[in-house]
Design a protein around this motif. Structure first.
Motif, PDB file in Angstrom:
ATOM      1  N   VAL A 244       0.845  -1.199   0.000  1.00 23.03           N
ATOM      2  CA  VAL A 244       0.000   0.000   0.000  1.00 23.03           C
ATOM      3  C   VAL A 244       0.879   1.248   0.000  1.00 23.03           C
ATOM      4  CG1 VAL A 244      -1.696   1.336   1.292  1.00 23.03           C
ATOM      5  CG2 VAL A 244      -1.943  -1.142   1.134  1.00 23.03           C
ATOM      6  N   ASN A 245       1.847   1.284   0.917  1.00 25.90           N
ATOM      7  CA  ASN A 245       2.707   2.466   1.023  1.00 25.90           C
ATOM      8  C   ASN A 245       3.524   2.687  -0.245  1.00 25.90           C
ATOM      9  OD1 ASN A 245       2.153   3.630   3.587  1.00 25.90           O
ATOM     10  ND2 ASN A 245       3.180   1.910   4.579  1.00 25.90           N
ATOM     11  N   LYS A 246       3.943   1.573  -0.893  1.00 23.84           N
ATOM     12  CA  LYS A 246       4.692   1.721  -2.147  1.00 23.84           C
ATOM     13  C   LYS A 246       3.828   2.394  -3.205  1.00 23.84           C
ATOM     14  CE  LYS A 246       5.386  -1.841  -4.771  1.00 23.84           C
ATOM     15  NZ  LYS A 246       5.865  -3.153  -5.273  1.00 23.84           N
TER      16      LYS A 246
ATOM     17  N   PHE B 276       7.638   5.726   0.217  1.00 20.68           N
ATOM     18  CA  PHE B 276       8.664   4.711   0.042  1.00 20.68           C
ATOM     19  C   PHE B 276       9.408   4.386   1.340  1.00 20.68           C
ATOM     20  CE2 PHE B 276       8.439   6.626  -4.331  1.00 20.68           C
ATOM     21  CZ  PHE B 276       7.789   5.548  -4.892  1.00 20.68           C
ATOM     22  N   GLU B 277       9.634   5.396   2.196  1.00 17.90           N
ATOM     23  CA  GLU B 277      10.323   5.128   3.458  1.00 17.90           C
ATOM     24  C   GLU B 277       9.490   4.198   4.335  1.00 17.90           C
ATOM     25  OE1 GLU B 277      11.515   8.620   5.485  1.00 17.90           O
ATOM     26  OE2 GLU B 277      12.778   9.373   3.848  1.00 17.90           O
ATOM     27  N   ASN B 278       8.183   4.456   4.386  1.00 15.43           N
ATOM     28  CA  ASN B 278       7.302   3.586   5.174  1.00 15.43           C
ATOM     29  C   ASN B 278       7.263   2.176   4.586  1.00 15.43           C
ATOM     30  OD1 ASN B 278       6.631   5.628   6.948  1.00 15.43           O
ATOM     31  ND2 ASN B 278       4.815   6.253   5.799  1.00 15.43           N
ATOM     32  N   ALA B 279       7.199   2.090   3.238  1.00 14.10           N
ATOM     33  CA  ALA B 279       7.178   0.775   2.593  1.00 14.10           C
ATOM     34  C   ALA B 279       8.447   0.004   2.933  1.00 14.10           C
ATOM     35  CB  ALA B 279       7.033   0.937   1.088  1.00 14.10           C
ATOM     36  N   GLU B 280       9.594   0.686   2.884  1.00 16.09           N
ATOM     37  CA  GLU B 280      10.864   0.027   3.211  1.00 16.09           C
ATOM     38  C   GLU B 280      10.854  -0.503   4.647  1.00 16.09           C
ATOM     39  OE1 GLU B 280      15.652   1.012   2.968  1.00 16.09           O
ATOM     40  OE2 GLU B 280      14.234   2.637   3.371  1.00 16.09           O
ATOM     41  N   LYS B 281      10.359   0.319   5.581  1.00 17.66           N
ATOM     42  CA  LYS B 281      10.294  -0.119   6.988  1.00 17.66           C
ATOM     43  C   LYS B 281       9.370  -1.331   7.138  1.00 17.66           C
ATOM     44  CE  LYS B 281       9.392   1.519  11.681  1.00 17.66           C
ATOM     45  NZ  LYS B 281       8.708   0.286  12.066  1.00 17.66           N
ATOM     46  N   ASN B 282       8.213  -1.300   6.450  1.00 14.40           N
ATOM     47  CA  ASN B 282       7.286  -2.444   6.521  1.00 14.40           C
ATOM     48  C   ASN B 282       7.963  -3.719   6.034  1.00 14.40           C
ATOM     49  OD1 ASN B 282       4.720  -0.211   5.324  1.00 14.40           O
ATOM     50  ND2 ASN B 282       5.150  -0.762   7.455  1.00 14.40           N
TER      51      ASN B 282
ATOM     52  N   THR C 131      12.541  -4.878  -5.594  1.00 12.92           N
ATOM     53  CA  THR C 131      11.609  -4.145  -6.458  1.00 12.92           C
ATOM     54  C   THR C 131      11.491  -2.694  -6.009  1.00 12.92           C
ATOM     55  OG1 THR C 131      10.341  -6.176  -6.821  1.00 12.92           O
ATOM     56  CG2 THR C 131       9.250  -4.111  -7.353  1.00 12.92           C
ATOM     57  N   LEU C 132      11.392  -2.484  -4.681  1.00 14.29           N
ATOM     58  CA  LEU C 132      11.283  -1.125  -4.138  1.00 14.29           C
ATOM     59  C   LEU C 132      12.537  -0.311  -4.441  1.00 14.29           C
ATOM     60  CD1 LEU C 132       9.800   0.962  -2.335  1.00 14.29           C
ATOM     61  CD2 LEU C 132      10.965  -0.067  -0.379  1.00 14.29           C
ATOM     62  N   TYR C 133      13.708  -0.908  -4.200  1.00 16.75           N
ATOM     63  CA  TYR C 133      14.951  -0.161  -4.429  1.00 16.75           C
ATOM     64  C   TYR C 133      15.151   0.139  -5.919  1.00 16.75           C
ATOM     65  CZ  TYR C 133      16.176  -1.045   0.442  1.00 16.75           C
ATOM     66  OH  TYR C 133      16.187  -1.074   1.816  1.00 16.75           O
TER      67      TYR C 133
END
Length: 649
Positions: free
Chosen positions: A214-216, A221-227, A254-256
């Protein structure tokens, strides 16, 4: 991107709590098959077949379906609706995991019908939850939501927080699928908080993955990374979670890549690649290879990028993952262009175009095929109905033609509306809002009923009690004590009776639904009070042990039955002068019977003038859909029999 839907955790009502390795699963299945070969009774065979169906689903869905179908035949021979319902539920699970959603829905509906007969509320609403999961996987979000909300309401009322949590998770996933990210985030955060409080780390990690997705999409992105990192920490701490650890590394890669942090993406992807190879997760291995190809392309290391793209393509072909292949063809074209290989670039551009066209055609064919399968199923049911209806009226054959025309028209409509799927999503959201509004309205009605019952108790009940107190004081007022004492007693008795009936009404209003056991307890209390106030009369109360004490009645039905029993007892006390009054609740072939019997003077109904009491009892029985029979003979007592149909039994 392509790995997004790997982490949409749709929960089933019956969840396996064992985290079994491949070797342990194999040993378990071998053990169950050995037990099956030694089973001596049909009952034992059905129990073992149920386990085999369940545990074969992640191993071989076709085998699971074969065991499930065999179990249904065995369970039918037992004439046991509980075991047959479980057999249909197990087969529904196997069909759903294989993607046979029409069959899965049919299986769960058959299980639901049987569970309504047995009256097991937890199993009933568990099956309703699983039906919601089938609808969700079939992208029928509105139908899925209606089932989820119905089950959620029950589990919340019954205090089953764990099952309520599963359903909230599924609702959050629906909002995620529909790209309503704020609502999805709100619900999934609530689920995560509950699972954290319950120390349910394993399921918490899956919820964190969904929250990360969801955050992504919200570009947080910072929240997605922490999740993702929090989920990774849990999976690494859990024994036997190498598969989910690998897929979490891939999500981080994928996020990075999306953030342009190619070095970090490569580091995570390489870790995930080792674990995916270890657990034999071939499809996820190919996904990670594709992420490495993208990372090296972003770093302009085109030879490495090309090598990983070719490996990913080879593995995707082995998995028949054509959607992922199309993505690879599209992304490879600029890599070949950068390597100065225009022919190869053009080749993959053309390959992407042709495969994308093929996939679009397959999607349309699949929609048509699904609709045709539904139509064939409906046609079979319609054929049986027509055979029966033709005996009455041949004109009903017209309905078959109308159904055919409607279905063919629907096929045309589906083909036409292929380009309007986004608009359909908006319509589904509107339907969801309506469904949520209906639930909210029901809750408000329940709150209003509670307020009314509280007002009755606090205000009217208090006033009646005050009246009794005032009357008791007036009885000792000398100027009129002798003259009016008997009138005061009469008014006080009437007021006490009114308070009792008021309490009974409040009890029914507050309950909503009552069990047979609660109704029996209420009747027993009434007989006990009657025994205290009437000396010399014996009161007996008996309930047939074959009746299910947990069977639910609508509160209005319960209070009607209770009033009939009250009226019959009061009539016996007023007119029959009995020494024994016996109340029995019996299981009857027609349903259930309430019998109020006394050994009093009796009467001949044809020779008496029926008053409001007899009329009210017959009227209440009629409203319940039952019958009231009075058997009496002068000098030989009276029996009042209330017979209710099977729907209340």
């Amino acid at each position: 991107m392509h790995s997004f839907y790997r982490f949409l955790g749709i929960c089933l009502f019956v969840l396996s709590t064992q985290d079994l390795s491949a070797q342990t699963t194999s040993e378990l299945l071998d053990s169950l098959k050995t037990e099956l070969s030694k089973a001596k009774t049909a009952n034992d065979r059905s129990l073992i077949l149920s386990e085999l169906t369940w545990y074969y689903v992640p191993v071989s869905q076709d085998t699971a379906i074969l065991f499930g179908k065999e179990n249904i035949e065995v369970a039918k021979s037992l004439d046991n609706p509980v075991m047959l319902a479980q057999a249909y539920s197990d087969l529904g699970y196997a069909n759903m995991e294989k993607g046979e959603l029409i069959e899965a829905r049919k299986n769960y509906q058959q299980a639901l019908e049987l569970r309504y007969e047995t009256g097991d509320s937890t199993k009933i609403y568990g099956t309703i939850t699983n039906l919601g999961s089938v609808y969700q996987r079939d992208f029928q979000s509105d139908s899925a939501m209606v089932n989820y909300l119905k089950a959620l309401s029950f589990f919340e009322r019954s205090g089953n927080d764990r099952n309520a949590d599963f359903i909230r998770n599924n609702i959050g996933v629906i909002y995620l699928e529909m790209r309503n990210y704020p609502k999805a985030l709100e619900i999934l955060l609530e689920v995560a908080a509950y699972r954290k409080a319950q120390n349910d780390d394993y399921n918490l990690a899956h919820t964190l993955m969904n929250i990360g997705n969801v955050n992504k999409n919200l570009k947080e992105f910072e929240n997605a990374e922490k999740n993702y990192l929090d989920a990774l920490q849990i999976f690494q701490a859990e024994g036997g979670s190498d598969y989910y650890t690998a897929t979490t590394f891939n999500n981080l890669a994928t996020l990075y890549n999306a953030l342009g942090k190619s070095e970090l993406a490569i580091s995570n992807a390489e870790k995930g690649l080792l674990l995916a190879e270890k657990v034999g997760a071939d499809y996820d291995y190919a996904l990670i290879e594709s992420n490495l190809a993208i990372s090296y392309s972003d770093l302009k290391e085109y030879p490495k990028s090309k090598a990983y793209f070719l490996r990913a393509i080879s593995h995707f072909k082995e998995q028949n993952a054509e959607n992922d292949l199309a993505t690879m063809y599209l992304l490879m074209s600029p890599v070949y262009a950068a390597l100065g290989m225009p022919d190869s670039s053009a080749y993959y551009t053309k390959a992407y175009s042709e495969l994308n066209k093929k996939l679009t055609e397959q999607e349309i064919q699949q929609l048509t095929s699904d609709l045709e399968a539904r139509y064939q199923s409906e046609q079979k049911d319609a054929a049986i109905s027509r055979q029966q209806l033709e005996l009455r009226n041949k004109n009903f054959q017209l309905y078959g033609s109308l159904v055919l025309a409607a279905v063919l028209g629907l096929v045309g409509y589906l083909l036409y509306s292929q380009q309007k799927l986004k608009n359909n999503q908006l319509k589904q959201e509107s339907k969801l809002k309506v469904a949520l509004g209906q639930i909210e309205t029901q809750n408000k009605l329940q709150e209003q009923r509670m307020l009314i019952s509280r007002d009755l108790h606090d205000n009217i009940g208090a006033q009646l009690t005050f009246i009794i107190s005032a009357i008791e004081n007036l009885k000792y007022f000398d100027p009129i004590k002798e003259t009016l004492t008997h009138r005061y007693d009469s008014i006080a008795d009437f007021t006490r009776q009114t308070i009792t009936e008021l309490r009974d009404t409040i009890w029914a209003m507050n309950s909503g639904q009552i069990t047979l056991e609660q109704l029996s307890a209420r009747i027993s209390d009434y007989l006990e009070r009657a025994g205290i106030s009437t000396q010399g009369i014996t009161y007996d109360f008996d309930v047939d042990k074959q009746l299910d004490p947990n069977f639910h009645l609508v509160s209005s039905e319960g209070i009607q039955i209770y009033r009939i029993v009250q009226e019959a007892i009061q009539n016996a006390l007023k007119y029959a002068y009995p020494s024994i009054i016996q109340v029995s609740v019996l299981s009857d072939i027609q349903g259930i019977q309430f019998i109020i019997k006394d050994d009093g003077t009796g009467f001949e109904e044809s020779k008496i003038k029926a008053g409001n009491g007899l009329y009210n009892m017959r009227k209440r029985a009629e409203e319940l859909g039952g019958t009231l029979e009075i058997q009496s003979e002068a000098g030989k007592g009276t029996a009042v029999k209330l017979t209710l149909p099977n729907k209340l039994a």
